[in-house]
Structures are given as C-alpha cells and as structure tokens.
Design a protein around this motif. Structure first.
Motif, PDB file in Angstrom:
ATOM      1  N   MET A 396       0.813  -1.207   0.000  1.00 31.03           N
ATOM      2  CA  MET A 396       0.000   0.000   0.000  1.00 31.03           C
ATOM      3  C   MET A 396       0.852   1.264   0.000  1.00 31.03           C
ATOM      4  SD  MET A 396      -3.147  -0.958  -0.154  1.00 31.03           S
ATOM      5  CE  MET A 396      -2.521  -2.103  -1.392  1.00 31.03           C
ATOM      6  N   TYR A 397       0.145   2.397  -0.112  1.00 29.70           N
ATOM      7  CA  TYR A 397       0.810   3.701  -0.177  1.00 29.70           C
ATOM      8  C   TYR A 397      -0.048   4.712   0.577  1.00 29.70           C
ATOM      9  CZ  TYR A 397       3.614   7.494  -2.230  1.00 29.70           C
ATOM     10  OH  TYR A 397       4.458   8.561  -2.427  1.00 29.70           O
ATOM     11  N   PHE A 398       0.236   4.868   1.875  1.00 27.51           N
ATOM     12  CA  PHE A 398      -0.458   5.839   2.718  1.00 27.51           C
ATOM     13  C   PHE A 398       0.530   6.895   3.184  1.00 27.51           C
ATOM     14  CE2 PHE A 398      -2.964   1.916   3.348  1.00 27.51           C
ATOM     15  CZ  PHE A 398      -4.223   2.388   2.991  1.00 27.51           C
ATOM     16  N   THR A 399       0.185   8.148   2.977  1.00 27.16           N
ATOM     17  CA  THR A 399       1.045   9.237   3.442  1.00 27.16           C
ATOM     18  C   THR A 399       0.576   9.806   4.776  1.00 27.16           C
ATOM     19  OG1 THR A 399      -0.225  10.735   2.024  1.00 27.16           O
ATOM     20  CG2 THR A 399       1.880   9.894   1.169  1.00 27.16           C
ATOM     21  N   MET A 400      -0.585   9.369   5.234  1.00 25.37           N
ATOM     22  CA  MET A 400      -1.022   9.641   6.604  1.00 25.37           C
ATOM     23  C   MET A 400      -1.649   8.361   7.127  1.00 25.37           C
ATOM     24  SD  MET A 400      -3.514  12.578   8.236  1.00 25.37           S
ATOM     25  CE  MET A 400      -2.254  13.864   8.184  1.00 25.37           C
ATOM     26  N   ALA A 401      -1.119   7.869   8.228  1.00 25.24           N
ATOM     27  CA  ALA A 401      -1.545   6.567   8.738  1.00 25.24           C
ATOM     28  C   ALA A 401      -1.003   6.384  10.148  1.00 25.24           C
ATOM     29  CB  ALA A 401      -1.029   5.436   7.841  1.00 25.24           C
ATOM     30  N   THR A 402      -1.511   5.366  10.840  1.00 30.42           N
ATOM     31  CA  THR A 402      -0.899   4.996  12.111  1.00 30.42           C
ATOM     32  C   THR A 402       0.355   4.192  11.820  1.00 30.42           C
ATOM     33  OG1 THR A 402      -2.321   3.039  12.228  1.00 30.42           O
ATOM     34  CG2 THR A 402      -3.044   4.994  13.431  1.00 30.42           C
ATOM     35  N   ASP A 403       1.412   4.454  12.573  1.00 29.08           N
ATOM     36  CA  ASP A 403       2.641   3.697  12.377  1.00 29.08           C
ATOM     37  C   ASP A 403       2.546   2.369  13.124  1.00 29.08           C
ATOM     38  OD1 ASP A 403       3.150   4.208  15.087  1.00 29.08           O
ATOM     39  OD2 ASP A 403       4.593   5.808  14.668  1.00 29.08           O
ATOM     40  N   ILE A 404       3.636   1.631  13.143  1.00 27.54           N
ATOM     41  CA  ILE A 404       3.597   0.292  13.751  1.00 27.54           C
ATOM     42  C   ILE A 404       3.401   0.344  15.259  1.00 27.54           C
ATOM     43  CG2 ILE A 404       4.899  -0.857  11.947  1.00 27.54           C
ATOM     44  CD1 ILE A 404       7.392  -0.555  13.747  1.00 27.54           C
ATOM     45  N   THR A 405       3.582   1.515  15.880  1.00 30.91           N
ATOM     46  CA  THR A 405       3.328   1.660  17.322  1.00 30.91           C
ATOM     47  C   THR A 405       1.907   2.106  17.607  1.00 30.91           C
ATOM     48  OG1 THR A 405       3.981   3.995  17.479  1.00 30.91           O
ATOM     49  CG2 THR A 405       5.741   2.347  17.578  1.00 30.91           C
ATOM     50  N   GLY A 406       1.133   2.373  16.562  1.00 29.04           N
ATOM     51  CA  GLY A 406      -0.231   2.847  16.738  1.00 29.04           C
ATOM     52  C   GLY A 406      -0.372   4.355  16.770  1.00 29.04           C
ATOM     53  N   LYS A 407       0.722   5.077  16.556  1.00 30.91           N
ATOM     54  CA  LYS A 407       0.695   6.532  16.585  1.00 30.91           C
ATOM     55  C   LYS A 407       0.408   7.075  15.185  1.00 30.91           C
ATOM     56  CE  LYS A 407       3.550  10.564  17.736  1.00 30.91           C
ATOM     57  NZ  LYS A 407       4.903  11.016  18.191  1.00 30.91           N
ATOM     58  N   MET A 408      -0.558   7.998  15.097  1.00 34.19           N
ATOM     59  CA  MET A 408      -0.891   8.590  13.812  1.00 34.19           C
ATOM     60  C   MET A 408       0.201   9.565  13.390  1.00 34.19           C
ATOM     61  SD  MET A 408      -3.015   8.854  11.278  1.00 34.19           S
ATOM     62  CE  MET A 408      -4.480   7.998  11.910  1.00 34.19           C
ATOM     63  N   GLY A 409       0.568   9.517  12.119  1.00 34.27           N
ATOM     64  CA  GLY A 409       1.602  10.418  11.624  1.00 34.27           C
ATOM     65  C   GLY A 409       1.547  10.544  10.122  1.00 34.27           C
ATOM     66  N   THR A 410       2.430  11.345   9.569  1.00 37.36           N
ATOM     67  CA  THR A 410       2.539  11.510   8.124  1.00 37.36           C
ATOM     68  C   THR A 410       3.858  10.925   7.646  1.00 37.36           C
ATOM     69  OG1 THR A 410       3.506  13.710   8.406  1.00 37.36           O
ATOM     70  CG2 THR A 410       1.120  13.589   8.095  1.00 37.36           C
ATOM     71  N   PHE A 411       3.858  10.506   6.376  1.00 36.14           N
ATOM     72  CA  PHE A 411       5.036   9.922   5.768  1.00 36.14           C
ATOM     73  C   PHE A 411       5.316  10.643   4.453  1.00 36.14           C
ATOM     74  CE2 PHE A 411       2.843   6.640   8.218  1.00 36.14           C
ATOM     75  CZ  PHE A 411       3.838   6.308   9.127  1.00 36.14           C
ATOM     76  N   ALA A 412       6.577  10.725   4.100  1.00 31.27           N
ATOM     77  CA  ALA A 412       6.975  11.441   2.892  1.00 31.27           C
ATOM     78  C   ALA A 412       6.306  10.828   1.660  1.00 31.27           C
ATOM     79  CB  ALA A 412       8.488  11.404   2.740  1.00 31.27           C
ATOM     80  N   ASP A 413       5.854  11.682   0.781  1.00 31.90           N
ATOM     81  CA  ASP A 413       5.224  11.254  -0.466  1.00 31.90           C
ATOM     82  C   ASP A 413       6.333  10.882  -1.456  1.00 31.90           C
ATOM     83  OD1 ASP A 413       3.563  10.792  -2.582  1.00 31.90           O
ATOM     84  OD2 ASP A 413       2.906  12.874  -2.816  1.00 31.90           O
ATOM     85  N   LEU A 414       6.923   9.718  -1.262  1.00 34.68           N
ATOM     86  CA  LEU A 414       8.116   9.292  -2.005  1.00 34.68           C
ATOM     87  C   LEU A 414       7.950   9.394  -3.511  1.00 34.68           C
ATOM     88  CD1 LEU A 414       9.115   5.991  -0.173  1.00 34.68           C
ATOM     89  CD2 LEU A 414      10.342   8.156  -0.086  1.00 34.68           C
ATOM     90  N   TYR A 415       6.805   8.938  -3.994  1.00 32.43           N
ATOM     91  CA  TYR A 415       6.600   8.808  -5.428  1.00 32.43           C
ATOM     92  C   TYR A 415       5.656   9.884  -5.980  1.00 32.43           C
ATOM     93  CZ  TYR A 415       8.297   4.044  -4.357  1.00 32.43           C
ATOM     94  OH  TYR A 415       9.014   2.949  -3.914  1.00 32.43           O
ATOM     95  N   LYS A 416       5.338  10.900  -5.170  1.00 34.92           N
ATOM     96  CA  LYS A 416       4.470  12.001  -5.597  1.00 34.92           C
ATOM     97  C   LYS A 416       3.108  11.491  -6.073  1.00 34.92           C
ATOM     98  CE  LYS A 416       8.056  14.512  -4.757  1.00 34.92           C
ATOM     99  NZ  LYS A 416       8.165  15.145  -3.409  1.00 34.92           N
ATOM    100  N   ARG A 417       2.544  10.588  -5.315  1.00 32.77           N
ATOM    101  CA  ARG A 417       1.254  10.003  -5.690  1.00 32.77           C
ATOM    102  C   ARG A 417       0.069  10.684  -5.009  1.00 32.77           C
ATOM    103  NH1 ARG A 417       3.230   3.635  -6.057  1.00 32.77           N
ATOM    104  NH2 ARG A 417       4.528   3.994  -7.893  1.00 32.77           N
ATOM    105  N   ASP A 418       0.339  11.641  -4.116  1.00 33.01           N
ATOM    106  CA  ASP A 418      -0.757  12.358  -3.480  1.00 33.01           C
ATOM    107  C   ASP A 418      -1.415  13.361  -4.420  1.00 33.01           C
ATOM    108  OD1 ASP A 418      -0.759  11.109  -1.050  1.00 33.01           O
ATOM    109  OD2 ASP A 418       0.324  12.688   0.017  1.00 33.01           O
ATOM    110  N   ALA A 419      -0.617  14.028  -5.245  1.00 34.40           N
ATOM    111  CA  ALA A 419      -1.111  15.162  -6.030  1.00 34.40           C
ATOM    112  C   ALA A 419      -2.338  14.825  -6.875  1.00 34.40           C
ATOM    113  CB  ALA A 419       0.016  15.730  -6.896  1.00 34.40           C
ATOM    114  N   PRO A 420      -2.349  13.732  -7.646  1.00 32.08           N
ATOM    115  CA  PRO A 420      -3.533  13.463  -8.462  1.00 32.08           C
ATOM    116  C   PRO A 420      -4.782  13.143  -7.633  1.00 32.08           C
ATOM    117  CG  PRO A 420      -1.930  11.679  -8.667  1.00 32.08           C
ATOM    118  CD  PRO A 420      -1.255  12.781  -7.949  1.00 32.08           C
ATOM    119  N   VAL A 421      -4.592  12.542  -6.449  1.00 30.96           N
ATOM    120  CA  VAL A 421      -5.752  12.253  -5.597  1.00 30.96           C
ATOM    121  C   VAL A 421      -6.290  13.539  -4.982  1.00 30.96           C
ATOM    122  CG1 VAL A 421      -6.637  10.757  -3.772  1.00 30.96           C
ATOM    123  CG2 VAL A 421      -4.653  10.032  -5.098  1.00 30.96           C
ATOM    124  N   LEU A 422      -5.380  14.393  -4.513  1.00 30.48           N
ATOM    125  CA  LEU A 422      -5.798  15.689  -3.985  1.00 30.48           C
ATOM    126  C   LEU A 422      -6.516  16.505  -5.051  1.00 30.48           C
ATOM    127  CD1 LEU A 422      -2.565  16.513  -1.960  1.00 30.48           C
ATOM    128  CD2 LEU A 422      -4.851  16.273  -0.965  1.00 30.48           C
TER     129      LEU A 422
END
Length: 449
Positions: A396-422
């Motif tokens: 999968m490819y989530f740029t905002m999600a809970t991490d493996i500790t259960g804490k919500m956070g953001t992750f770098a948009d490595l492949y620039k896949r957010d822009a078309p969805v936004l």
C-alpha cells in the motif's frame, strides 16, 4: 543467525494464535483465508452483474421513494463529511427540492441518483482509477455488494444511515483517520485534505482484508504481519527507488515460502552488463561466484545464482506470483535496514529479519513441524514450502496513517502520488465510468539488486 532460536520465536507466535497441530494443518489444497463475500439483500436482485475485473456496467437503478426515506437520505448526505466525503457531490439541494415536490417520479429519480452515487463512493472510493497512480488492485466489494442490492436493502430496512455505514472499511486505521478528521479544525484545509485522500485509499481496498494478512506501507518502510487486524510482528523494509523502479500498489497472495532460493539473473544484467559473456567461457569462475550458466540454442545465456549467503534474495523469499515480478525477500545487505530513507531497491521489497518472517509464515500456513522447518533451512538447498492457508499481501501507499506503534503520523510522499488524488478531491465529482482496473503499463521489476 541462530536459526533454531528464530524458529522457536516464530513457533511461540503460532502457539499464541492457537494453531492446531501440523497434521491438522495439512491439506491437499490450500485453504483460502481471503475475505468472504459480505451478504447482500435478496429482496431485489441486482439489475446488472459485473462483466469482469477491468470494466463493469454502471449500476444505478431508480427505486420508489417515500418522502420520509428521502429526508433520511438527505440527513445522511449532510453528515457524510465525517466519512471524508463531500456532501455537495450528492446533490443535496436538488434532493431537497424534490422532497418539497412530494412523492413521484422526480423524487424517485433524484433520491435514487444521490444514493447510488453515495454508495459508489463509500464502497469503492471517490477517486477514479485514472487518478490512482500505479494502483493495480481490483476491489471486489462491487461484486459482493452491487449498488442495486445495497439500495434495495437500504429502503427495505428503512435504515439508510446504517446501510451506508456498513460499506465503510473495517481496518482500524480508517476509524483512526475518521477520528482525526473530526478533531482537525476546518481552518486547517491542507491537513483535512490529506486525511480525506488517505481515508479514500482505504476504500479502494476490499472492505475486509482477511483474518491473516501482510500489509506494507511503502512510504513508512515497514511491513506488518497481522491477525484479526492486530499487528503480531513488524519488519523494516527496503522499497523501490523513485522513478521507473518505484514499487507499485498490489494485492496478491502468498502461495509458498521459498528457503535458500535461487535467482535467475535478468537479461538487463546478463546481456546488458556483460555478466553472461564473462562467465559462459569460465565455468570455474562461475562456480566460484555461485552462478550456474547455460548457453541456450538461440544463443542467449541464462545465469542462475545458486543458494548461499551472497544470493541477491538472501535466504528466503515469499512466493506471490504476479505480473510485476514483485515479491518480499531477504537480502545479503542487511546493514541497509539501519538507513532512515530506504527507497533503494529495483521495486521488490527487501524485508528485515526475513528468516523469522518466512518461518512464521510457514508455521502459520503450512503442515511442517518446527523441526522439519529447521532442517529445510539448515540443508542449504532450494526448498519451497507450499502454504495450506494462503495469506493476502497488501502493498500500500499511505502518506497519513498509524505507524507500527499505533501513533498517527505523516510519511513522505516518495513517489508524488498524493497530487492526483488531492486534485480529484478538489474538483467536482466525476461520474463513475465502470473502470475497475488501471490501464497503466505493467513494468516487470525482476531485479532485486
């Protein structure tokens, strides 16, 4: 590596999950553990049936509505922002006007249209396929819950809100994002937009992911082994470099675990980098470097790296056949897991503690005993352990999600896949065109180096 110690750790995981004996696990055919189809209303049969995974006819029937039911629908639409959707998409003003006109054809047409659009977006996502870059997952929810059947169920039960809510993803992360959206001020438009697009990504997937599954979030560089939506183990990963070798988004199935794998070197290296020509006339060097070299009748050269500590796949790979040649595997370069940014591969996913993962998967899903598994690994020989229970793998490819500790956070948009969805969310809703599968070209990424 302490092989036996790793096996004992994995076997402890299996016991904690209440596994039966090896004999009880054995079966002639793999037992699927993918999500079961959800029951749908039978009072009114679907008006249309999907014709295949790539394209389906648009199913938007017109049903008979009472004013009371239409008012309930209007209330659901007005509150749908809580699900990360946009109320205006479902034409509340037109629905309100139709309600004022009373029962009849105009109300039937508008209420049916608004509800069918809402069902489509809650079930399948608001983002159309052309805006989902490198998304190769076919969502089966349409097959399990056709629009006409869901509409009939909503009106028969007189519970439109409950019917719509039953389409929402069951993954805990969706609920966490929904709670975060509710807590985020409306003035923070950028954050709310990012939350909405990542909620939508969950709707692109099957509503239920299965009892057992592997899920890796590419931008997080982490893999989860999950049982009943609870993380049992997590592993750091190395993913594809941005560009042509970016890791695509897939939903596949593990059919077996391969210990001491071989690696057939791709022609881009055999021919393109001259490896074949260098080794074909020097069998001693090929053997010394761990390669088996064959010159074919057509003049091509096949080079297969033999099992061993220098094998590009390490000591384990998960057999999950797919047209992209993407799989999860070990690596001899384990020091790279200490890097913070781990977008370093040619597309495949290298996995930390891969032997532990493979052993755990084998114990959870094969009829082998712990001691048999130990002997397989110690043999140093290529061995494929078939699964008697097949595990889904979600890449999968989530740029905002809970991490493996259960804490919500953001992750770098490595492949620039957010822009078309936004951009899709910022634009007016596009009618669903029936497209269920991307038309993007498949890039075969068969080089684990």
């Amino acid at each position: 590596m302490n092989v036996r110690g790793s096996f004992r750790l994995s076997w402890g995981i299996g016991l904690g999950l209440g596994l039966s004996s090896a004999a009880a696990l054995a079966a002639a055919q793999p037992e699927p553990i993918l999500p079961s189809p959800a029951p749908t209303a039978s009072a009114t049969p679907p008006a249309t049936v999907p014709v295949g995974p790539e394209q389906a006819p648009v199913d938007e029937p017109v049903l008979n509505w009472t004013v009371a039911d239409a008012r309930q629908l209007l209330s659901v639409i007005q509150g749908i922002g809580a699900e990360g959707l946009i109320p205006a998409d479902y034409e509340p003003d037109a629905l309100r006007a139709a309600i004022l006109g009373g029962s009849g054809e105009a109300l039937n047409a508008q209420a049916s249209k608004s509800l069918s659009w809402l069902i489509e977006d809650m079930r399948d996502g608001r983002t159309r396929m052309d805006s989902r870059v490198q998304w190769f997952v076919v969502d089966t929810d349409l097959d399990n819950s056709p629009t006409s059947a869901v509409m009939a169920q909503a009106l028969a039960s007189r519970d439109i809100a409950g019917t719509i809510q039953n389409l929402a993803p069951t993954a805990p992360d969706y609920a966490a994002l929904k709670a975060l959206l509710a807590a985020t001020p409306k003035a923070d438009k950028a954050k709310r937009a990012l939350i909405r697009v990542n909620m939508d990504r969950w709707r692109w997937l099957p509503r239920e992911l299965g009892k057992f599954y592997l899920l890796t979030n590419v931008p997080e560089f982490q893999l989860r082994l999950t049982v009943d939506n609870t993380i049992i183990r997590s592993y750091r990963t190395i993913v594809g470099k941005p560009g042509r070798t970016a890791t695509p988004q897939l939903a596949e199935v593990v059919e077996g675990v391969v210990f001491n794998p071989t690696w057939t070197v791709p022609q881009s290296i055999v021919k393109g980098e001259g490896l074949g020509a260098r080794l074909v006339g020097n069998p001693a060097q090929a053997a010394r470097e761990g390669y088996k070299v064959t010159k074919n009748k057509d003049g091509t050269i096949t080079v297969v790296q033999q099992p061993g500590p220098n094998n590009a796949l390490g000591f384990m790979k998960l057999d999950m056949p797919n047209e992209h040649a993407i799989f999860l595997h070990d690596t001899p370069n384990r020091n790279l897991f200490n890097s913070t940014l781990r977008a370093l591969s040619h597309g495949c996913i290298r996995t930390e503690r891969a032997m532990e993962l493979g052993m755990t998967m084998g114990i959870l899903g094969s009829g082998k005993s712990t001691d048999e598994m130990v002997e397989i690994v110690k043999s140093g020989k290529y061995t494929r352990v078939p699964m008697t229970k097949t595990f889904p793998v979600y890449i999968m490819y989530f740029t905002m999600a809970t991490d493996i500790t259960g804490k919500m956070g953001t992750f770098a948009d490595l492949y620039k896949r957010d822009a078309p969805v936004l951009a899709a969310f910022a634009a007016p809703r596009e009618p669903w065109d029936g497209k269920r599968k991307t038309t993007e070209k498949v890039i075969k990424l068969d080089n684990p180096l």
